[in-house]
Design a protein around this motif. Structure first.
Motif, short mmCIF file in Angstrom:
data_model
loop_
_atom_site.label_atom_id
_atom_site.label_comp_id
_atom_site.label_asym_id
_atom_site.label_seq_id
_atom_site.Cartn_x
_atom_site.Cartn_y
_atom_site.Cartn_z
N THR A 110 0.84 -1.21 0.00
CA THR A 110 0.00 0.00 0.00
C THR A 110 0.87 1.25 0.00
N ARG A 111 1.90 1.25 0.82
CA ARG A 111 2.77 2.43 0.91
C ARG A 111 3.41 2.74 -0.44
N LYS A 112 3.92 1.70 -1.08
CA LYS A 112 4.59 1.92 -2.37
C LYS A 112 3.62 2.39 -3.44
N VAL A 113 2.45 1.75 -3.49
CA VAL A 113 1.46 2.13 -4.51
C VAL A 113 1.06 3.60 -4.31
N LEU A 117 1.64 6.59 -6.98
CA LEU A 117 0.45 7.27 -7.51
C LEU A 117 0.56 8.76 -7.29
N SER A 118 1.07 9.17 -6.12
CA SER A 118 1.15 10.60 -5.89
C SER A 118 2.32 11.21 -6.67
N ALA A 123 -3.14 10.17 -7.63
CA ALA A 123 -3.65 9.53 -6.41
C ALA A 123 -5.16 9.66 -6.26
N LYS A 124 -5.70 10.80 -6.70
CA LYS A 124 -7.14 11.04 -6.52
C LYS A 124 -8.01 10.05 -7.29
N GLU A 125 -7.43 9.47 -8.34
CA GLU A 125 -8.22 8.58 -9.22
C GLU A 125 -8.05 7.11 -8.85
N LYS A 126 -7.51 6.82 -7.69
CA LYS A 126 -7.08 5.43 -7.45
C LYS A 126 -8.22 4.42 -7.46
#
Ligand SMILES: Nc1ncnc2c1ncn2[C@@H]1O[C@H](COP(=O)(O)OP(=O)(O)O)[C@@H](O)[C@H]1O
Ligand SMILES: [Mg+2]
Length: 375
Positions: A110-113, A117-118, A123-126
């Motif tokens: 989760t941390r890496k993803v 993404l950011s 990130a907003k579209e995850k």
């Protein structure tokens, strides 16, 4: 990580696509593979990634021969031309995929993803699915998916080709800064010379299964080695000449471009590549040509060619006149007061044309390496 391709050959159905291709990519560089469609760019990337097996030759990464390693053992991130996102997975799960395959789960996953993404501002579209994203957003997801496995090498196959000009510019600038920040060795395929110039630390021009020239973008533009490279980087003025007379400092050459009604002679600086009777390609930058009206020329103009302006364009930096000099055209940078259909004299100094030799400039600018012996 450096990448070395040695004597790579690959044929499909008896047709050679890569022909003894040699290429060395340095650790941390942003390397652009530039070439026309069908030139073998995708095949080269696939061979690097292990997605296509070459018929002969070797691929080394950081000095280690990886020719027989499967793609997942090569620590390579790949961004495909059509993004190739999984349609049934969300943005988050698309990016997480490569980590799950490598058995990285839970908190670390989760941390890496989230981090990548950011980094690519998506990130907003995850929670969205690929069909709910714009082209630029899909491109960002594809980039995050390639980066999340923290690859040693990032390979990108015409990633911007489906984006509009504005999005392209934004994504391109971001890509360059992300690459510089993380320092991942990158090979980026494109057929767009502007992209190559803007992104590449070095550019390789691929033609017909071979690398024709490897160079920094500005050297490639100023010192193309072959007619193909010259045309591909946008050089318009190529004079095909044969040598008539050579003396100590100067040569007389005859222009024989295809379609010329009356081949005529010009005086040019004597370059070491010149040998009597030899055919040579000279290029001349539009800025080195002066257009003059009848009353402005005088016998002291060493090279004067009669011409007629057939078109005027703006190349973004200023006006360019396209001048017909009798069956062939030359592009000349002009002030705006020349009109289409005007008769002009095309004038340039003997040291304005220079050979397509691929040699680097020396300081000061006039003392080109072309003046030294050429192997
Ligand atoms: N899997 C394949 N099977 C048959 N021919 C292929 C295959 N992949 C590529 N080719 C052919 O190889 C040539 C080079 O293709 P490619 O590497 O995709 O060039 P580029 O990416 O520069 O456009 C093309 O003529 C293409 O049709
Ligand atoms: Mg391709």
């Amino acid at each position: 990580m450096s990448i070395v391709l040695k004597k790579i050959s690959k044929s499909y159905d008896g047709r050679a696509v890569l022909k003894n291709l040699n290429l060395e990519i340095n650790q941390g560089e942003f390397h652009v593979l530039l070439g026309p469609s069908g030139g073998g760019k995708t095949t080269t990337l696939f061979v690097m990634a292990g997605l296509t097996k070459q018929d002969s030759g070797s691929v080394s990464i950081d000095g280690r021969d990886v020719s027989n390693l499967s793609p997942d053992k090569r620590r390579i991130g790949f961004v495909f031309q059509d993004h190739a996102l999984f349609p049934h997975l969300t943005v988050f799960d698309n990016v997480a995929y490569g980590l799950k395959v490598r058995r990285i789960n839970g908190h670390e996953m989760t941390r890496k993803v989230e981090y990548y993404l950011s980094k690519v501002s998506i990130a907003k579209e995850k929670g969205k699915f690929p069909h709910q994203l714009s082209g630029g957003q899909k491109q960002r997801v594809a980039l995050a998916r390639a980066l999340v496995i923290e690859p040693e090498i990032l390979l990108m196959d015409e990633p911007m080709s489906s984006l509009d000009a504005m999005t392209k510019e934004t994504v391109r600038d971001e890509l360059k800064s992300i690459q510089q920040e993380i320092g991942v060795t990158t090979v980026y395929v494109t057929h767009d010379q502007n992209e190559a110039i803007l992104l590449g630390d070095r550019v390789s021009v691929l033609n017909n299964g071979r690398v024709e020239q490897i160079e920094s973008p500005s050297e490639l533009f100023h010192h193309p080695k072959t007619e193909f490279v010259a045309r591909f980087v946008g050089i318009k003025n190529i004079l095909k000449v044969s040598l008539i007379k050579i003396n100590n400092h100067e040569a007389t050459v005859q222009i024989n471009n295809d379609g010329m009604e009356h081949p005529f002679r010009i005086r040019v600086k004597k370059y070491p590549v010149f040998e009597k009777g030899k055919k040579i390609n000279l290029c001349i930058h539009p800025e080195k040509i002066t257009l003059k009206r009848e009353e402005e020329t005088y016998a002291g103009d060493l090279n004067r060619i009669r011409g007629k302006i057939v078109k005027r364009t703006n190349n973004g930096n200023g006006f360019i006149a396209i001048v017909d000099i009798g069956g062939t055209t030359l592009h000349a940078a002009i002030s705006s007061d020349f009109k289409v259909h005007e008769n002009v004299w095309v004038c340039f100094a003997p040291d304005a044309p220079h050979p397509l030799c691929g040699k680097k400039c020396r300081e000061p600018e006039q003392r080109r390496k072309c003046l030294n012996n050429i192997e």
